[in-house]
Design a protein around this motif. Sequence first.
Motif, PDB file in Angstrom:
ATOM      1  N   GLY A 196       0.814  -1.207   0.000  1.00 18.04           N
ATOM      2  CA  GLY A 196       0.000   0.000   0.000  1.00 18.04           C
ATOM      3  C   GLY A 196       0.847   1.256   0.000  1.00 18.04           C
ATOM      4  N   ASP A 197       0.543   2.161  -0.906  1.00 19.29           N
ATOM      5  CA  ASP A 197       1.156   3.489  -0.935  1.00 19.29           C
ATOM      6  C   ASP A 197       0.168   4.439  -0.270  1.00 19.29           C
ATOM      7  N   ASN A 198       0.470   4.829   0.978  1.00 20.40           N
ATOM      8  CA  ASN A 198      -0.492   5.550   1.817  1.00 20.40           C
ATOM      9  C   ASN A 198      -1.801   4.772   1.941  1.00 20.40           C
ATOM     10  N   GLU A 199      -1.667   3.475   2.102  1.00 22.81           N
ATOM     11  CA  GLU A 199      -2.783   2.566   2.364  1.00 22.81           C
ATOM     12  C   GLU A 199      -2.329   1.570   3.436  1.00 22.81           C
ATOM     13  N   PRO A 200      -3.223   1.120   4.339  1.00 23.76           N
ATOM     14  CA  PRO A 200      -4.648   1.422   4.419  1.00 23.76           C
ATOM     15  C   PRO A 200      -4.952   2.781   5.043  1.00 23.76           C
ATOM     16  N   TYR A 201      -3.922   3.481   5.482  1.00 24.71           N
ATOM     17  CA  TYR A 201      -4.094   4.838   5.992  1.00 24.71           C
ATOM     18  C   TYR A 201      -3.179   5.749   5.203  1.00 24.71           C
ATOM     19  N   SER A 202      -3.518   7.020   5.162  1.00 20.36           N
ATOM     20  CA  SER A 202      -2.611   7.986   4.569  1.00 20.36           C
ATOM     21  C   SER A 202      -2.038   8.854   5.673  1.00 20.36           C
TER      22      SER A 202
END
Length: 258
Positions: A196-202
Motif C-alpha cells: 500500500g502506498d499511503n494505504e490502508p491509511y494515509s
Amino acid sequence: MASNELLRAGDPAPVRIINPGGASPFLLLGDHAGNLVPAALGDLGLPPEELARHIGWDIGIGDLGPMLAEALDAVFVRQTYSRLVIDCNRDPARADAMPEVSDLTVIPGNRGLTDDDRVARVAAIQTPYQTAIGAEIARRDAAGQGTILVSLHSFTPAMQRVPRPWEVGVLHDGGDTTFAHALLHAFRADPALTVGDNEPYSMDAIDYTIPLHAYPARRPYAEIEVRQDLIGTMEGCSDWSASLAVALRAAEASIARR
C-alpha cells in the motif's frame, strides 16, 4: 489529577529504549507498542479483551520492534501505555488523542475528562516519549550519526467488515519523502506482496510523531504499517523482521546512490 500523580511507583516507565547506542542509521519508533493502563486509571472501564485488540495498541509491534532493532543494530524507542490512555501519534490538543469512542467501543474512562486530566496524561506519558525521541536524535546529530526515522505500526485485516488486501503499507506526506518512495520500490520488488502506498491509511495532518521529528529538518523517514494477522505470533514477527530488514537496507542503499 496532577501530572506527578498519574504514574505511581509500581507503574512502568512510559518509554523504553531498546538497543541504546545502536550503530544503524535507522531509528525505530513504536507510538502504539504497549497497551498498559496506569494503575490510577484502573482499566478505563474496559474488559481485557478490548485493551488487547487493535483499539488498545498496534498488535505485534511490541515484539516486532526489538527483533528488527537486533537485525539492523538499530535503536527502538517504544511507548508503554495504551493508545486509549493517550495516543502518542496525535497532537495532544486533539479530542481523539484520548478518545471517548474507538471503533464503536465506548471508553468509559475517557468520558468527561477535565483539562487537568488531559494535561496529566500528556505530561506523564506523551511528553517523556517525544522527549526521548528528540534526545536520541540530538545524540546522534552530535556524534555525526545519520538518522532515518522509521515508525512501526500495524493494521487490522478488515475494517467494518471490508477486507484489506495489503500485507504492508508505506505512509508518507510532507518533508523529505525520498526514503519512503525508495522503501515502496524495495517492497514492490517482491511480487508476492501487495504493497500500500499511503494505504490502508494515509499520512496527513492527523499524524504527529513523524511530522514533529522528521519534517522540520527534512530527515528521511517512513511510516510502515504491517497487517496484524501476519505479526500476531512470534514466528510471524520473526519472519517480518527479516523481510523488513532487507527492504529497509535496500532503500537505504538506493538513496545513498543518488
